[in-house]
Write an enzyme that holds these catalytic residues in place. Structure first.
Site, PDB file in Angstrom:
ATOM      1  N   SER A 175       0.868  -1.180   0.000  1.00 19.32           N
ATOM      2  CA  SER A 175       0.000   0.000   0.000  1.00 19.32           C
ATOM      3  C   SER A 175       0.904   1.230   0.000  1.00 19.32           C
ATOM      4  CB  SER A 175      -0.931  -0.019   1.220  1.00 19.32           C
ATOM      5  OG  SER A 175      -0.201   0.041   2.421  1.00 19.32           O
ATOM      6  N   LYS A 228       6.237   0.011  14.640  1.00 20.53           N
ATOM      7  CA  LYS A 228       5.267  -1.017  14.229  1.00 20.53           C
ATOM      8  C   LYS A 228       5.985  -1.946  13.277  1.00 20.53           C
ATOM      9  CE  LYS A 228       2.669   0.535  10.227  1.00 20.53           C
ATOM     10  NZ  LYS A 228       1.344   0.647   9.616  1.00 20.53           N
ATOM     11  N   HIS A 254       8.196  -0.992   9.617  1.00 23.43           N
ATOM     12  CA  HIS A 254       8.565  -1.988   8.598  1.00 23.43           C
ATOM     13  C   HIS A 254       7.773  -1.737   7.323  1.00 23.43           C
ATOM     14  CE1 HIS A 254       4.874  -4.723   9.635  1.00 23.43           C
ATOM     15  NE2 HIS A 254       4.584  -3.447   9.672  1.00 23.43           N
ATOM     16  N   HIS A 269      -3.117  -6.125   2.379  1.00 24.03           N
ATOM     17  CA  HIS A 269      -2.239  -7.131   3.000  1.00 24.03           C
ATOM     18  C   HIS A 269      -2.905  -8.495   3.158  1.00 24.03           C
ATOM     19  CE1 HIS A 269       0.254  -3.668   4.943  1.00 24.03           C
ATOM     20  NE2 HIS A 269       0.346  -3.728   3.633  1.00 24.03           N
ATOM     21  N   GLU A 298      -3.839   5.757  11.881  1.00 25.86           N
ATOM     22  CA  GLU A 298      -2.906   6.089  10.791  1.00 25.86           C
ATOM     23  C   GLU A 298      -3.655   6.033   9.468  1.00 25.86           C
ATOM     24  OE1 GLU A 298       0.379   3.314  10.745  1.00 25.86           O
ATOM     25  OE2 GLU A 298       0.601   3.523   8.582  1.00 25.86           O
ATOM     26  N   ASP A 341       0.905   8.446   6.907  1.00 18.75           N
ATOM     27  CA  ASP A 341       1.844   7.525   6.248  1.00 18.75           C
ATOM     28  C   ASP A 341       1.871   7.858   4.754  1.00 18.75           C
ATOM     29  OD1 ASP A 341       3.211   5.391   5.131  1.00 18.75           O
ATOM     30  OD2 ASP A 341       1.777   3.852   5.710  1.00 18.75           O
ATOM     31  N   GLU A 385      -4.926  -2.541   8.979  1.00 21.77           N
ATOM     32  CA  GLU A 385      -4.217  -3.017  10.176  1.00 21.77           C
ATOM     33  C   GLU A 385      -4.977  -2.681  11.456  1.00 21.77           C
ATOM     34  OE1 GLU A 385      -0.123  -1.550  10.113  1.00 21.77           O
ATOM     35  OE2 GLU A 385      -0.170  -1.687   7.926  1.00 21.77           O
ATOM     36  N   GLU A 422       1.515  -9.200   7.127  1.00 21.17           N
ATOM     37  CA  GLU A 422       2.248  -8.729   8.305  1.00 21.17           C
ATOM     38  C   GLU A 422       2.009  -9.628   9.508  1.00 21.17           C
ATOM     39  OE1 GLU A 422       1.382  -4.537   8.718  1.00 21.17           O
ATOM     40  OE2 GLU A 422       2.604  -4.077   6.955  1.00 21.17           O
ATOM     41  N   LYS A 474       9.229   5.428   7.409  1.00 21.43           N
ATOM     42  CA  LYS A 474       9.685   4.247   6.666  1.00 21.43           C
ATOM     43  C   LYS A 474      10.905   4.664   5.846  1.00 21.43           C
ATOM     44  CE  LYS A 474       5.088   2.173   5.842  1.00 21.43           C
ATOM     45  NZ  LYS A 474       3.891   2.308   4.956  1.00 21.43           N
ATOM     46  N   ASP A 493      -4.608   1.207  11.350  1.00 26.07           N
ATOM     47  CA  ASP A 493      -4.125   1.785  10.099  1.00 26.07           C
ATOM     48  C   ASP A 493      -5.104   1.377   9.005  1.00 26.07           C
ATOM     49  OD1 ASP A 493      -2.954   2.706   7.835  1.00 26.07           O
ATOM     50  OD2 ASP A 493      -1.171   1.435   7.923  1.00 26.07           O
TER      51      ASP A 493
HETATM   52  C1  LIG Z   1       3.432  -0.991   6.538  1.00 29.69           C
HETATM   53  C2  LIG Z   1       2.452  -0.572   5.730  1.00 29.69           C
HETATM   54  O1  LIG Z   1       2.157  -1.219   4.574  1.00 29.69           O
HETATM   55  P1  LIG Z   1       2.993  -1.169   3.226  1.00 29.69           P
HETATM   56  O2  LIG Z   1       4.395  -1.545   3.541  1.00 29.69           O
HETATM   57  O3  LIG Z   1       2.274  -2.144   2.336  1.00 29.69           O
HETATM   58  O4  LIG Z   1       2.894   0.251   2.734  1.00 29.69           O
HETATM   59  C3  LIG Z   1       1.625   0.596   6.072  1.00 29.69           C
HETATM   60  O5  LIG Z   1       0.746   0.978   5.294  1.00 29.69           O
HETATM   61  O6  LIG Z   1       1.812   1.206   7.108  1.00 29.69           O
HETATM   62 MG   LIG Z   2       0.270   2.717   6.770  1.00 23.23          MG
END
Ligand SMILES: C=C(OP(=O)(O)O)C(=O)O
Ligand SMILES: [Mg+2]
Length: 421
Positions: free
Chosen positions: A43, A390, A367, A156, A287, A314, A165, A206, A339, A243
């Site tokens: 995503s 996370k 992650h 996911h 999130e 995010d 999430e 995840e 990230k 999330d």
């Molecule tokens: C960890 C996530 O997913 P992705 O790595 O698929 O963006 C997220 O959206 O926070």
């Molecule tokens: Mg996210």
């Protein structure tokens, strides 16, 4: 002590979804090697730094990263040969300039991040210093509070639920070790609860259970039950974090919810839904409650709930200091997801966190849904002063690798270890 980069090698490896990704080896003139493996999202935010993938579907069924690997070995490696690996900021800026494109798409953000992180690891190893202490100094003694993902939806898990999430946050724990135990026990209790109700307990990308309920809200209700079944008090010992990853179910400004009775909603209705849930369940963090272009929605959500709930950006912020600065100015959130591969170098990731700190924003080191056994983010979170992390559930090794590394760091810090944001 003089230290020089002698050579840089790269390899196409597999991530946790069986997709090709980049691993980098930075070799120093004294023989020390630093390695890093780069994760990959599903995503993804559209303003993320660009992951370079080969044109064709490769031999693993996904697009390969041979070009990115070649860029590491034939362009970046020779260019940084002879540089001191302790000059992280200088090397990162050098790589950014070498790429020269706004989204790092020429050399590939996956290639650049691999080199950047492997340089940091090589320097830390050469100095015989743990990575968290190398990046964070003597004051790096705070472990992050985990947000542990226990139900997966969205991209996911083939949209078993609309929201991506559902996480638990052990707010009552006073050490990382205890927090992880709270999480693992609740995960086990949830497994029993789901089984007893006839659900299969397969997991998503995840590691959270991928269960299809009629209504997304049932996920919150069953998690609260699992917390209690594990012997904890919901909201006191363990809270909830969401999330929704709303970009994934937003089309042309409308949110399409397949698991929510009425189906379609606009930004205001979605904010109202979160408000109702926050009144009913101990949710402390949301999130990507709105889509990445819905700045107005983020402002509304922050105005309505921001004084009691963490509103994390995010996809809308993509660890980009410019976008974080805009969100701070426009009060579109009060926390950033961090990230490293969304921005592409260690130094820029640090800059994003520094910006959050300056503005009194919280941050969550994260992650990606396609990840590897690399545990860089565990050390990185400690180096950045704890905050939150996370990194999925407690049942997939690429996720558990980060948790186990944090256990190791906590023990290493001994009495000096602190915990929590
Ligand atoms: C960890 C996530 O997913 P992705 O790595 O698929 O963006 C997220 O959206 O926070
Ligand atoms: Mg996210």
């Amino acid at each position: 002590m003089t230290l020089r980069i002698e050579s840089v090698r790269a390899l196409e490896i597999l991530d946790s979804r069986g997709q090709p990704t980049v691993r980098v080896y930075v070799v120093l003139d004294n023989g020390v090697v630093g390695t890093a493996s780069v994760p990959s999202g599903a995503s993804t935010g559209k303003r993320e730094a660009l992951e370079l993938r080969d044109g064709d579907v490769g031999r693993y069924g996904g697009k390969g990263v041979q070009k990115a690997v070649a860029h590491v070995e034939t362009i970046m490696g020779p260019a940084i040969r002879g540089m001191d690996p302790r000059g992280q900021a200088e090397i990162d800026q050098f790589l950014i300039d070498l790429d020269g494109s706004p989204g790092k798409g020429r050399l590939g953000a996956n290639a650049i991040l691999g080199v950047s992180q492997a340089v940091a690891r090589a320097a830390a190893r050469a100095l015989d210093t743990p990575l968290y202490a190398y990046l964070g100094g003597t004051g790096a003694n705070r472990l992050p509070r985990p947000m542990i993902n226990i139900l997966n939806g969205g991209l996911h898990s083939d949209f078993t639920l609309d929201f991506q999430e559902f996480m638990i946050v052990p707010v009552g724990a006073d050490s990382f070790r205890e927090a992880l135990r709270y999480g693992a026990e609740t995960f086990a209790a949830l497994r029993q609860l789901l089984k007893a109700r006839g659900y299969a307990t397969r997991v998503g990308d995840e590691g959270g259970f991928a269960v299809s309920f009629d209504d997304n809200e049932e996920a919150c209700a069953v998690i609260v039950e699992a917390i209690a079944a594990a012997g904890y008090e919901p909201g006191v010992d363990i809270a909830l974090a969401l999330d929704p990853a709303a970009s994934a179910f937003c089309k042309d400004g409308t949110y399409h919810l397949a698991h929510n009775g009425h189906g379609v909603s606009d930004s205001r209705a979605l904010v109202a839904l979160y408000e109702r849930w926050v009144g009913k369940y101990p949710i402390l963090s949301i999130e990507d409650g709105l889509a990445e272009d819905d700045w107005q929605g983020f402002q509304d959500l922050t105005a309505r709930l921001g004084d009691k709930v963490q509103i994390v950006g995010d996809d809308i912020l993509v660890t980009n200091p410019e976008l974080i600065a805009r969100a701070i100015a426009e009060k579109a959130g009060n926390a950033a997801l961090i990230k490293p591969n969304q921005i592409g170098t260690v130094s820029e990731t640090i800059a994003a966190i520094q910006l959050c700190r300056k503005a009194g924003w919280a941050f969550v080191v994260s992650h990606r849904s396609g990840d590897t056994e690399d545990d860089f983010i565990a050390d990185f979170a400690v180096a950045m002063g704890g905050g939150q992390i996370k990194t999925g559930s407690v049942c997939r090794s690429e996720r558990v690798a980060k948790y186990n590394r944090l256990l190791e760091i906590e023990r290493e810090l001994g009495r000096g270890a602190q915990f929590g944001p």
